[in-house]
Write a protein that holds these residues in place. Structure first.
Motif, PDB file in Angstrom:
ATOM      1  N   SER A  23     -12.477   2.735 -33.073  1.00 31.81           N
ATOM      2  CA  SER A  23     -13.141   1.449 -33.269  1.00 31.81           C
ATOM      3  C   SER A  23     -12.483   0.698 -34.431  1.00 31.81           C
ATOM      4  O   SER A  23     -12.409   1.213 -35.548  1.00 31.81           O
ATOM      5  CB  SER A  23     -14.626   1.658 -33.559  1.00 31.81           C
ATOM      6  OG  SER A  23     -15.275   0.424 -33.817  1.00 31.81           O
ATOM      7  N   ILE A  24     -12.016  -0.520 -34.144  1.00 31.24           N
ATOM      8  CA  ILE A  24     -11.361  -1.361 -35.149  1.00 31.24           C
ATOM      9  C   ILE A  24     -12.259  -2.567 -35.429  1.00 31.24           C
ATOM     10  O   ILE A  24     -12.615  -3.312 -34.514  1.00 31.24           O
ATOM     11  CB  ILE A  24      -9.978  -1.831 -34.665  1.00 31.24           C
ATOM     12  CG1 ILE A  24      -9.092  -0.628 -34.315  1.00 31.24           C
ATOM     13  CG2 ILE A  24      -9.320  -2.709 -35.721  1.00 31.24           C
ATOM     14  CD1 ILE A  24      -8.802   0.309 -35.462  1.00 31.24           C
ATOM     15  N   ALA A  25     -12.610  -2.744 -36.703  1.00 32.50           N
ATOM     16  CA  ALA A  25     -13.499  -3.833 -37.111  1.00 32.50           C
ATOM     17  C   ALA A  25     -12.689  -5.073 -37.460  1.00 32.50           C
ATOM     18  O   ALA A  25     -11.652  -4.978 -38.117  1.00 32.50           O
ATOM     19  CB  ALA A  25     -14.339  -3.399 -38.309  1.00 32.50           C
ATOM     20  N   TYR A  26     -13.180  -6.225 -37.009  1.00 33.73           N
ATOM     21  CA  TYR A  26     -12.481  -7.465 -37.311  1.00 33.73           C
ATOM     22  C   TYR A  26     -13.447  -8.640 -37.325  1.00 33.73           C
ATOM     23  O   TYR A  26     -14.610  -8.525 -36.898  1.00 33.73           O
ATOM     24  CB  TYR A  26     -11.370  -7.718 -36.284  1.00 33.73           C
ATOM     25  CG  TYR A  26     -11.841  -8.128 -34.905  1.00 33.73           C
ATOM     26  CD1 TYR A  26     -11.831  -9.465 -34.503  1.00 33.73           C
ATOM     27  CD2 TYR A  26     -12.293  -7.180 -33.985  1.00 33.73           C
ATOM     28  CE1 TYR A  26     -12.262  -9.843 -33.234  1.00 33.73           C
ATOM     29  CE2 TYR A  26     -12.714  -7.543 -32.720  1.00 33.73           C
ATOM     30  CZ  TYR A  26     -12.695  -8.878 -32.336  1.00 33.73           C
ATOM     31  OH  TYR A  26     -13.124  -9.251 -31.074  1.00 33.73           O
ATOM     32  N   GLU A  27     -12.975  -9.763 -37.812  1.00 33.01           N
ATOM     33  CA  GLU A  27     -13.717 -11.017 -37.760  1.00 33.01           C
ATOM     34  C   GLU A  27     -12.730 -12.144 -37.569  1.00 33.01           C
ATOM     35  O   GLU A  27     -11.534 -12.000 -37.860  1.00 33.01           O
ATOM     36  CB  GLU A  27     -14.543 -11.227 -39.027  1.00 33.01           C
ATOM     37  CG  GLU A  27     -13.743 -11.277 -40.320  1.00 33.01           C
ATOM     38  CD  GLU A  27     -14.632 -11.306 -41.554  1.00 33.01           C
ATOM     39  OE1 GLU A  27     -15.815 -10.920 -41.437  1.00 33.01           O
ATOM     40  OE2 GLU A  27     -14.136 -11.705 -42.624  1.00 33.01           O
ATOM     41  N   SER A  28     -13.216 -13.267 -37.051  1.00 35.17           N
ATOM     42  CA  SER A  28     -12.333 -14.399 -36.814  1.00 35.17           C
ATOM     43  C   SER A  28     -12.990 -15.688 -37.283  1.00 35.17           C
ATOM     44  O   SER A  28     -14.215 -15.820 -37.251  1.00 35.17           O
ATOM     45  CB  SER A  28     -11.955 -14.502 -35.336  1.00 35.17           C
ATOM     46  OG  SER A  28     -13.107 -14.715 -34.532  1.00 35.17           O
ATOM     47  N   THR A  29     -12.146 -16.619 -37.739  1.00 35.55           N
ATOM     48  CA  THR A  29     -12.606 -17.937 -38.162  1.00 35.55           C
ATOM     49  C   THR A  29     -11.648 -18.982 -37.626  1.00 35.55           C
ATOM     50  O   THR A  29     -10.473 -18.705 -37.400  1.00 35.55           O
ATOM     51  CB  THR A  29     -12.663 -18.058 -39.697  1.00 35.55           C
ATOM     52  OG1 THR A  29     -11.371 -17.738 -40.247  1.00 35.55           O
ATOM     53  CG2 THR A  29     -13.690 -17.108 -40.278  1.00 35.55           C
ATOM     54  N   GLY A  30     -12.143 -20.190 -37.444  1.00 34.79           N
ATOM     55  CA  GLY A  30     -11.296 -21.290 -37.002  1.00 34.79           C
ATOM     56  C   GLY A  30     -11.102 -21.313 -35.492  1.00 34.79           C
ATOM     57  O   GLY A  30     -11.576 -20.450 -34.763  1.00 34.79           O
ATOM     58  N   GLU A  31     -10.367 -22.333 -35.048  1.00 33.89           N
ATOM     59  CA  GLU A  31     -10.069 -22.514 -33.632  1.00 33.89           C
ATOM     60  C   GLU A  31      -8.592 -22.835 -33.467  1.00 33.89           C
ATOM     61  O   GLU A  31      -7.960 -23.387 -34.357  1.00 33.89           O
ATOM     62  CB  GLU A  31     -10.913 -23.648 -33.039  1.00 33.89           C
ATOM     63  CG  GLU A  31     -12.414 -23.423 -33.104  1.00 33.89           C
ATOM     64  CD  GLU A  31     -12.874 -22.310 -32.182  1.00 33.89           C
ATOM     65  OE1 GLU A  31     -12.153 -22.009 -31.202  1.00 33.89           O
ATOM     66  OE2 GLU A  31     -13.951 -21.731 -32.441  1.00 33.89           O
ATOM     67  N   GLY A  32      -8.058 -22.498 -32.285  1.00 34.69           N
ATOM     68  CA  GLY A  32      -6.663 -22.813 -31.999  1.00 34.69           C
ATOM     69  C   GLY A  32      -5.863 -21.571 -31.693  1.00 34.69           C
ATOM     70  O   GLY A  32      -6.425 -20.505 -31.394  1.00 34.69           O
ATOM     71  N   PRO A  33      -4.530 -21.659 -31.764  1.00 35.73           N
ATOM     72  CA  PRO A  33      -3.685 -20.486 -31.542  1.00 35.73           C
ATOM     73  C   PRO A  33      -4.053 -19.364 -32.513  1.00 35.73           C
ATOM     74  O   PRO A  33      -4.408 -19.616 -33.663  1.00 35.73           O
ATOM     75  CB  PRO A  33      -2.262 -21.014 -31.817  1.00 35.73           C
ATOM     76  CG  PRO A  33      -2.360 -22.489 -31.601  1.00 35.73           C
ATOM     77  CD  PRO A  33      -3.739 -22.872 -32.039  1.00 35.73           C
ATOM     78  N   VAL A  34      -3.963 -18.144 -32.048  1.00 37.24           N
ATOM     79  CA  VAL A  34      -4.423 -16.997 -32.840  1.00 37.24           C
ATOM     80  C   VAL A  34      -3.363 -16.538 -33.840  1.00 37.24           C
ATOM     81  O   VAL A  34      -2.181 -16.429 -33.507  1.00 37.24           O
ATOM     82  CB  VAL A  34      -4.791 -15.818 -31.916  1.00 37.24           C
ATOM     83  CG1 VAL A  34      -5.208 -14.593 -32.733  1.00 37.24           C
ATOM     84  CG2 VAL A  34      -5.916 -16.231 -30.967  1.00 37.24           C
ATOM     85  N   VAL A  35      -3.812 -16.274 -35.068  1.00 36.21           N
ATOM     86  CA  VAL A  35      -2.990 -15.665 -36.112  1.00 36.21           C
ATOM     87  C   VAL A  35      -3.744 -14.447 -36.631  1.00 36.21           C
ATOM     88  O   VAL A  35      -4.909 -14.551 -37.026  1.00 36.21           O
ATOM     89  CB  VAL A  35      -2.718 -16.637 -37.282  1.00 36.21           C
ATOM     90  CG1 VAL A  35      -1.960 -15.924 -38.397  1.00 36.21           C
ATOM     91  CG2 VAL A  35      -1.950 -17.859 -36.811  1.00 36.21           C
ATOM     92  N   ILE A  36      -3.099 -13.279 -36.611  1.00 37.49           N
ATOM     93  CA  ILE A  36      -3.706 -12.054 -37.116  1.00 37.49           C
ATOM     94  C   ILE A  36      -3.076 -11.693 -38.448  1.00 37.49           C
ATOM     95  O   ILE A  36      -1.844 -11.633 -38.572  1.00 37.49           O
ATOM     96  CB  ILE A  36      -3.530 -10.892 -36.121  1.00 37.49           C
ATOM     97  CG1 ILE A  36      -4.201 -11.221 -34.787  1.00 37.49           C
ATOM     98  CG2 ILE A  36      -4.116  -9.597 -36.696  1.00 37.49           C
ATOM     99  CD1 ILE A  36      -4.016 -10.151 -33.717  1.00 37.49           C
ATOM    100  N   LEU A  37      -3.909 -11.458 -39.461  1.00 38.27           N
ATOM    101  CA  LEU A  37      -3.431 -11.088 -40.790  1.00 38.27           C
ATOM    102  C   LEU A  37      -3.445  -9.572 -40.932  1.00 38.27           C
ATOM    103  O   LEU A  37      -4.448  -8.915 -40.647  1.00 38.27           O
ATOM    104  CB  LEU A  37      -4.324 -11.717 -41.866  1.00 38.27           C
ATOM    105  CG  LEU A  37      -4.460 -13.251 -41.834  1.00 38.27           C
ATOM    106  CD1 LEU A  37      -5.309 -13.723 -43.012  1.00 38.27           C
ATOM    107  CD2 LEU A  37      -3.094 -13.914 -41.856  1.00 38.27           C
ATOM    108  N   VAL A  38      -2.321  -9.016 -41.381  1.00 38.25           N
ATOM    109  CA  VAL A  38      -2.151  -7.573 -41.490  1.00 38.25           C
ATOM    110  C   VAL A  38      -1.996  -7.204 -42.966  1.00 38.25           C
ATOM    111  O   VAL A  38      -1.022  -7.600 -43.614  1.00 38.25           O
ATOM    112  CB  VAL A  38      -0.916  -7.088 -40.691  1.00 38.25           C
ATOM    113  CG1 VAL A  38      -0.855  -5.570 -40.692  1.00 38.25           C
ATOM    114  CG2 VAL A  38      -0.942  -7.635 -39.261  1.00 38.25           C
ATOM    115  N   SER A  39      -2.933  -6.441 -43.488  1.00 35.81           N
ATOM    116  CA  SER A  39      -2.916  -6.102 -44.911  1.00 35.81           C
ATOM    117  C   SER A  39      -1.964  -4.948 -45.186  1.00 35.81           C
ATOM    118  O   SER A  39      -1.545  -4.224 -44.290  1.00 35.81           O
ATOM    119  CB  SER A  39      -4.327  -5.724 -45.385  1.00 35.81           C
ATOM    120  OG  SER A  39      -4.778  -4.553 -44.719  1.00 35.81           O
ATOM    121  N   GLY A  40      -1.640  -4.763 -46.467  1.00 37.75           N
ATOM    122  CA  GLY A  40      -0.729  -3.712 -46.883  1.00 37.75           C
ATOM    123  C   GLY A  40      -1.459  -2.496 -47.418  1.00 37.75           C
ATOM    124  O   GLY A  40      -2.637  -2.266 -47.127  1.00 37.75           O
ATOM    125  N   ALA A  41      -0.760  -1.695 -48.218  1.00 38.12           N
ATOM    126  CA  ALA A  41      -1.325  -0.458 -48.747  1.00 38.12           C
ATOM    127  C   ALA A  41      -2.452  -0.733 -49.734  1.00 38.12           C
ATOM    128  O   ALA A  41      -2.475  -1.757 -50.421  1.00 38.12           O
ATOM    129  CB  ALA A  41      -0.225   0.357 -49.436  1.00 38.12           C
TER     130      ALA A  41
END
Length: 259
Positions: A12-30
């Protein structure tokens, strides 16, 4: 995180989204969760649908052993599918290495932006990574999470006095709680060198960014990424360090992802 999706192995991967339009996924570091990169979603959400998620083994996401980098690529595949079937990726630090690997793996990614992926371009870089891997593995196998965090902070260049100060700060228990995920970021970084063969296979535009106040090798690493990817571009942000300010990086990403 108000949403969940299941990766290919059932995690199970938890996520949330904001805004509208083309999708951008933010990937965090260590040593970070989705909350760490959430401030960057604010300027982007005015133009895009921005997805922030907790990588497996941290935050509200679950974990399923044994770990493999391929499982994290599958996590991104599940997020992309849940968000509509295509996305741009923005990876910060070692999260950038994961974003690049996802693009090289053939996921439906239209663009990738990375900020200061710490690939070693200096003499001894591979040896340093190998020694870190050995000591990190030993510390985690022995349950010495605090020592594992210290190893990472030294690798990141933090002064010894600051490390000891952090160890006695209120944030330390939280850092220890996600210490096992340090092995995941270490695996994502491979041998620590620029993965030229993988990067050369990426068929989408890539923007590699570094801050002008960061060490010179960070710039060379970003340039190496930009030179190796067929559609690569390099950019330096005036006055920025590895702890980049969202209000400075945000407009650059808006321009790149809006093309």
């Amino acid at each position: 995180m108000d949403k969940k999706t299941n990766s290919a192995d059932g995690t199970s991967i938890a996520y949330e989204s904001t805004g509208e339009g083309p999708v951008v996924i933010l990937v965090s570091g260590a040593m970070s969760t989705g909350g760490t990169v959430a401030p960057l979603a604010v300027p982007l959400a005015e133009h895009f649908k921005v997805v922030v998620y907790d990588r497996r083994g941290r935050g509200e996401s679950r974990d399923t052993p044994p770990y493999a980098v391929e499982r994290e690529v599958e996590d991104l595949a599940a997020l992309i599918e849940a968000a509509g079937g295509e996305a741009a990726l923005c990876g910060i630090s070692s999260g950038g290495a994961l974003a690049l690997e996802a693009a090289a793996s053939g996921l439906p990614v239209r663009q990738v932006a990375v900020y200061e992926v710490p690939f070693a371009v200096y003499e001894g870089g591979a040896k340093e990574r190998a020694e870190y891997t050995e000591r990190l593995t030993e510390a985690l196998e022995q349950g010495r999470r605090g020592d594992a965090v210290e190893l990472f902070l030294r690798l990141a260049g933090m002064a010894e006095q600051m490390i000891q100060g952090a160890r006695h700060s209120p944030m330390w228990p939280g850092m220890e709680s996600i210490a096992p995920s340090l092995a995941y970021d270490n695996a994502v970084m491979g041998d620590g060198l620029v993965p030229r063969d993988r990067l050369a296979s990426i068929a989408v535009p890539v923007l590699a960014v570094a801050g002008s106040a960061s060490p010179a090798w960070m710039h060379e690493a970003a340039r190496a990424v930009a030179r190796t990817v067929p559609g690569g571009t390099y950019r330096s942000l005036e006055g920025q360090t590895h702890m980049v300010e969202p209000e400075v990086l945000g407009p650059v990403l808006v321009e790149f992802f809006g093309r």
